[in-house]
Design an enzyme around this catalytic site. Structure first.
Site, PDB file in Angstrom:
ATOM      1  N   PHE A  34       2.800   7.681   1.641  1.00 11.56           N
ATOM      2  CA  PHE A  34       4.205   7.553   2.066  1.00 11.56           C
ATOM      3  C   PHE A  34       5.006   8.821   1.706  1.00 11.56           C
ATOM      4  O   PHE A  34       5.489   9.544   2.594  1.00 11.56           O
ATOM      5  CB  PHE A  34       4.771   6.281   1.425  1.00 11.56           C
ATOM      6  CG  PHE A  34       6.255   6.252   1.247  1.00 11.56           C
ATOM      7  CD1 PHE A  34       7.107   6.512   2.314  1.00 11.56           C
ATOM      8  CD2 PHE A  34       6.812   5.964  -0.003  1.00 11.56           C
ATOM      9  CE1 PHE A  34       8.488   6.490   2.136  1.00 11.56           C
ATOM     10  CE2 PHE A  34       8.177   5.937  -0.187  1.00 11.56           C
ATOM     11  CZ  PHE A  34       9.020   6.212   0.885  1.00 11.56           C
TER      12      PHE A  34
ATOM     13  N   VAL B 194      -9.523  12.582  -5.972  1.00  7.75           N
ATOM     14  CA  VAL B 194      -9.116  13.494  -7.068  1.00  7.75           C
ATOM     15  C   VAL B 194      -9.872  13.266  -8.369  1.00  7.75           C
ATOM     16  O   VAL B 194      -9.795  14.100  -9.266  1.00  7.75           O
ATOM     17  CB  VAL B 194      -7.608  13.435  -7.423  1.00  7.75           C
ATOM     18  CG1 VAL B 194      -6.768  14.253  -6.496  1.00  7.75           C
ATOM     19  CG2 VAL B 194      -7.120  12.035  -7.617  1.00  7.75           C
TER      20      VAL B 194
ATOM     21  N   LEU C 255       0.256  14.059  -6.190  1.00 10.44           N
ATOM     22  CA  LEU C 255       0.811  12.733  -5.877  1.00 10.44           C
ATOM     23  C   LEU C 255      -0.265  11.657  -5.779  1.00 10.44           C
ATOM     24  O   LEU C 255       0.068  10.481  -5.569  1.00 10.44           O
ATOM     25  CB  LEU C 255       1.554  12.778  -4.524  1.00 10.44           C
ATOM     26  CG  LEU C 255       3.008  13.261  -4.520  1.00 10.44           C
ATOM     27  CD1 LEU C 255       3.103  14.733  -4.876  1.00 10.44           C
ATOM     28  CD2 LEU C 255       3.637  13.038  -3.155  1.00 10.44           C
TER      29      LEU C 255
ATOM     30  N   LYS D 290      -8.415   6.186 -13.851  1.00  3.66           N
ATOM     31  CA  LYS D 290      -9.218   7.385 -13.581  1.00  3.66           C
ATOM     32  C   LYS D 290      -8.475   8.330 -12.642  1.00  3.66           C
ATOM     33  O   LYS D 290      -8.515   9.551 -12.807  1.00  3.66           O
ATOM     34  CB  LYS D 290     -10.555   6.987 -12.929  1.00  3.66           C
ATOM     35  CG  LYS D 290     -11.546   6.375 -13.876  1.00  3.66           C
ATOM     36  CD  LYS D 290     -12.865   6.132 -13.132  1.00  3.66           C
ATOM     37  CE  LYS D 290     -13.892   5.502 -14.047  1.00  3.66           C
ATOM     38  NZ  LYS D 290     -15.106   5.103 -13.307  1.00  3.66           N
TER      39      LYS D 290
ATOM     40  N   TYR E 264      -1.290   1.719 -14.682  1.00  2.00           N
ATOM     41  CA  TYR E 264      -0.429   2.697 -14.003  1.00  2.00           C
ATOM     42  C   TYR E 264       0.450   3.424 -15.020  1.00  2.00           C
ATOM     43  O   TYR E 264       0.462   4.654 -15.082  1.00  2.00           O
ATOM     44  CB  TYR E 264       0.430   1.952 -12.981  1.00  2.00           C
ATOM     45  CG  TYR E 264       1.334   2.819 -12.125  1.00  2.00           C
ATOM     46  CD1 TYR E 264       0.806   3.630 -11.128  1.00  2.00           C
ATOM     47  CD2 TYR E 264       2.726   2.793 -12.296  1.00  2.00           C
ATOM     48  CE1 TYR E 264       1.640   4.403 -10.321  1.00  2.00           C
ATOM     49  CE2 TYR E 264       3.554   3.553 -11.487  1.00  2.00           C
ATOM     50  CZ  TYR E 264       3.012   4.352 -10.498  1.00  2.00           C
ATOM     51  OH  TYR E 264       3.832   5.113  -9.700  1.00  2.00           O
TER      52      TYR E 264
ATOM     53  N   LYS F 284      -0.079   7.298 -16.131  1.00  2.00           N
ATOM     54  CA  LYS F 284       0.946   8.311 -15.845  1.00  2.00           C
ATOM     55  C   LYS F 284       1.448   8.953 -17.136  1.00  2.00           C
ATOM     56  O   LYS F 284       1.778  10.138 -17.162  1.00  2.00           O
ATOM     57  CB  LYS F 284       2.113   7.672 -15.095  1.00  2.00           C
ATOM     58  CG  LYS F 284       1.781   7.263 -13.656  1.00  2.00           C
ATOM     59  CD  LYS F 284       1.795   8.460 -12.719  1.00  2.00           C
ATOM     60  CE  LYS F 284       1.638   8.041 -11.258  1.00  2.00           C
ATOM     61  NZ  LYS F 284       1.637   9.182 -10.344  1.00  2.00           N
TER      62      LYS F 284
HETATM   63  P1  NAD Z   1       1.252   5.825  -1.653  1.00  2.00           P
HETATM   64  O1  NAD Z   1       0.333   4.775  -2.152  1.00  2.00           O
HETATM   65  O2  NAD Z   1       1.763   5.722  -0.268  1.00  2.00           O
HETATM   66  O3  NAD Z   1       0.576   7.272  -1.797  1.00  2.00           O
HETATM   67  C1  NAD Z   1      -0.451   7.583  -2.702  1.00  2.00           C
HETATM   68  C2  NAD Z   1      -1.491   8.422  -1.971  1.00  2.00           C
HETATM   69  O4  NAD Z   1      -2.512   8.790  -2.906  1.00  2.00           O
HETATM   70  C3  NAD Z   1      -2.179   7.643  -0.833  1.00  2.00           C
HETATM   71  O5  NAD Z   1      -2.262   8.442   0.315  1.00  2.00           O
HETATM   72  C4  NAD Z   1      -3.562   7.350  -1.409  1.00  2.00           C
HETATM   73  O6  NAD Z   1      -4.550   7.197  -0.417  1.00  2.00           O
HETATM   74  C5  NAD Z   1      -3.779   8.564  -2.287  1.00  2.00           C
HETATM   75  N1  NAD Z   1      -4.755   8.330  -3.357  1.00  2.00           N
HETATM   76  C6  NAD Z   1      -4.831   7.265  -4.202  1.00  2.00           C
HETATM   77  N2  NAD Z   1      -5.877   7.421  -5.043  1.00  2.00           N
HETATM   78  C7  NAD Z   1      -6.468   8.605  -4.729  1.00  2.00           C
HETATM   79  C8  NAD Z   1      -7.588   9.305  -5.222  1.00  2.00           C
HETATM   80  N3  NAD Z   1      -8.328   8.818  -6.230  1.00  2.00           N
HETATM   81  N4  NAD Z   1      -7.914  10.483  -4.651  1.00  2.00           N
HETATM   82  C9  NAD Z   1      -7.190  10.999  -3.624  1.00  2.00           C
HETATM   83  N5  NAD Z   1      -6.110  10.370  -3.108  1.00  2.00           N
HETATM   84  C10 NAD Z   1      -5.766   9.184  -3.647  1.00  2.00           C
HETATM   85  O7  NAD Z   1       2.442   5.897  -2.693  1.00  2.00           O
HETATM   86  P2  NAD Z   1       3.759   6.814  -2.731  1.00  2.00           P
HETATM   87  O8  NAD Z   1       4.904   5.914  -2.871  1.00  2.00           O
HETATM   88  O9  NAD Z   1       3.732   7.805  -1.630  1.00  2.00           O
HETATM   89  O10 NAD Z   1       3.557   7.550  -4.133  1.00  2.00           O
HETATM   90  C11 NAD Z   1       3.153   8.905  -4.231  1.00  2.00           C
HETATM   91  C12 NAD Z   1       3.202   9.328  -5.692  1.00  2.00           C
HETATM   92  O11 NAD Z   1       4.527   9.187  -6.186  1.00  2.00           O
HETATM   93  C13 NAD Z   1       2.304   8.501  -6.604  1.00  2.00           C
HETATM   94  O12 NAD Z   1       1.703   9.352  -7.560  1.00  2.00           O
HETATM   95  C14 NAD Z   1       3.262   7.560  -7.287  1.00  2.00           C
HETATM   96  O13 NAD Z   1       2.809   7.174  -8.566  1.00  2.00           O
HETATM   97  C15 NAD Z   1       4.529   8.405  -7.371  1.00  2.00           C
HETATM   98  N6  NAD Z   1       5.715   7.549  -7.445  1.00  2.00           N
HETATM   99  C16 NAD Z   1       6.195   6.885  -6.351  1.00  2.00           C
HETATM  100  C17 NAD Z   1       7.309   6.055  -6.470  1.00  2.00           C
HETATM  101  C18 NAD Z   1       7.901   5.315  -5.306  1.00  2.00           C
HETATM  102  O14 NAD Z   1       8.851   4.559  -5.501  1.00  2.00           O
HETATM  103  N7  NAD Z   1       7.457   5.466  -4.077  1.00  2.00           N
HETATM  104  C19 NAD Z   1       7.923   5.907  -7.719  1.00  2.00           C
HETATM  105  C20 NAD Z   1       7.384   6.572  -8.810  1.00  2.00           C
HETATM  106  C21 NAD Z   1       6.296   7.416  -8.661  1.00  2.00           C
END
Ligand code: NAD
Ligand code: UDP
Length: 318
Positions: free
Chosen positions: A12, A58, A72, A90, A144, A148
């Site tokens: 996202f 990753v 991300l 992990k 989580y 983090k």
């Molecule tokens: P999301 O789930 O849409 O995006 C995460 C992406 O990481 C996905 O495309 C997923 O396929 C990929 N991914 C997951 N595990 C993976 C791995 N092992 N190897 C490679 N790719 C992997 O979520 P988002 O909302 O877009 O969040 C993106 C980042 O922002 C995350 O790190 C999340 O912790 C952080 N974040 C988001 C929010 C929020 O409100 N949206 C709040 C705090 C932190």
């Protein structure tokens, strides 16, 4: 032209970031294992010769020469990160070690997408960066939260020990277009339920609060953070300080969609934080007066329009 690696770039937030970085004339490598992301989200970028999509996890080492890295990769919705908690840990910890390794070798600047979850169920309100948090280390959210927190520690220590140029942002609840229908987080759940005329599922009594940031405001803050001098590593909160209860959110969504949905109450998940609101003084000071511009109502309207198109089959997920 900078060459920039975005892990989790097909998610996202990542897909919006890739688009922004390409529009600014950079070369972007999007690395993703498609756990919660999809090619659909970056479909319109695939024709751009300066965009590369790499299917990779990753948790495994990866070798590339880049100028900047945005890390991300990590499922962000409680439903998805609790699906396979060990894998979530992990992803945060081994993922951080692998991308920090790239940054150390190539001298790239690297930004970690950390989270307001490092504050847990906070005793301090609003949350400022100096607050150490109240996290249950063995609870359902710990895979989580602690993942983090460990990643933040790795980032800071790679900076202190190896002079890696790191940046840490703590993202508060962010929503917007390109969220998945089944993402499971509250804004997408409520909108999709309202558009389908299904019951709106409030967990607990609905009086818990969150502060919702529209994705465009976050992307602006992320890019500004990457542009700060090497002496500023953060962590810095990026979020919208306007605070709403889940009941208020449900009411707004019902009003804006004109839905006949009714509210239904389900049990509150364990360790669900009662309140959350960022103190963004540091971001304002360090990121050139950055502050969110998009009001909840306006962001909800854009997101409702997006989900309406997706549900009616008229819109592409991008
Ligand atoms: P999301 O789930 O849409 O995006 C995460 C992406 O990481 C996905 O495309 C997923 O396929 C990929 N991914 C997951 N595990 C993976 C791995 N092992 N190897 C490679 N790719 C992997 O979520 P988002 O909302 O877009 O969040 C993106 C980042 O922002 C995350 O790190 C999340 O912790 C952080 N974040 C988001 C929010 C929020 O409100 N949206 C709040 C705090 C932190
Ligand atoms: N929530 C809810 N109904 C839903 C999904 C979530 O009431 O269908 C609540 C959840 O219990 C939490 C808040 O909304 O109190 C935000 O949840 P989300 O999963 O979006 O993110 P969190 O901030 O908890 O990580």
């Amino acid at each position: 032209m900078k060459r920039i690696l975005v892990t989790g770039g097909a998610g996202f937030i990542g897909s919006h970031l890739c688009e922004r970085l390409l529009n600014e004339g950079n070369e972007v490598i999007c690395l993703d294992n498609f756990f919660t992301g999809s090619k659909q989200k970056v479909l319109k970028l695939l024709n751009n010769p300066f965009f590369e999509m790499v299917r990779h996890d990753v948790t495994m080492p990866y070798y590339i020469e880049v100028d900047e890295i945005y890390n991300l990769a990590c499922p962000a919705s409680p439903v998805h990160y609790q699906h396979n908690p060990i894998k979530t840990i992990k992803t945060s910890v081994m993922g951080a070690i692998n991308v920090l390794g790239i940054a150390k070798r190539t001298r790239a600047k690297i930004l970690q997408a950390s989270t307001s979850e490092v504050y847990g169920d906070p005793h301090i309100h609003p949350q400022e960066e100096s607050y150490w948090g109240n996290v249950n280390p063995i609870g359902d959210r710990s895979c989580y939260d602690e993942g983090k927190r460990c990643a933040e520690s790795l980032f800071v220590n790679y900076n202190h020990q190896n002079n890696v140029k790191v940046k840490i942002i703590r993202i508060f609840n962010t929503y917007g277009t390109r969220m998945e229908l089944n993402d499971g987080r509250v804004v997408s759940n409520f909108i999709v339920q309202a558009l389908k005329g299904e019951n709106i599922t409030i967990y607990g009594d609905g009086r818990q609060t969150r502060s919702f940031q529209y994705v465009d405001d976050l992307i602006e803050g992320m890019v500004r953070m990457m542009g700060t001098g090497d002496d500023f590593i953060g962590p810095v909160n990026l979020g919208n300080p306007d605070e709403f209860s889940m009941l208020e959110l449900a009411t707004r969504v019902i009003e804006l969609t004109g839905s006949r949905s009714e509210v239904t109450y389900l049990p509150l998940p364990k360790d669900d934080p009662a309140r959350r609101k960022p103190d963004i003084s540091l971001a304002k000071e360090k990121l050139g007066g950055w502050m969110p511009k998009i009001k909840l109502e306006d962001g909800l309207k854009k997101t409702i329009e997006y989900f309406d198109k997706v549900l009616s089959g008229k819109g592409e997920a991008g």
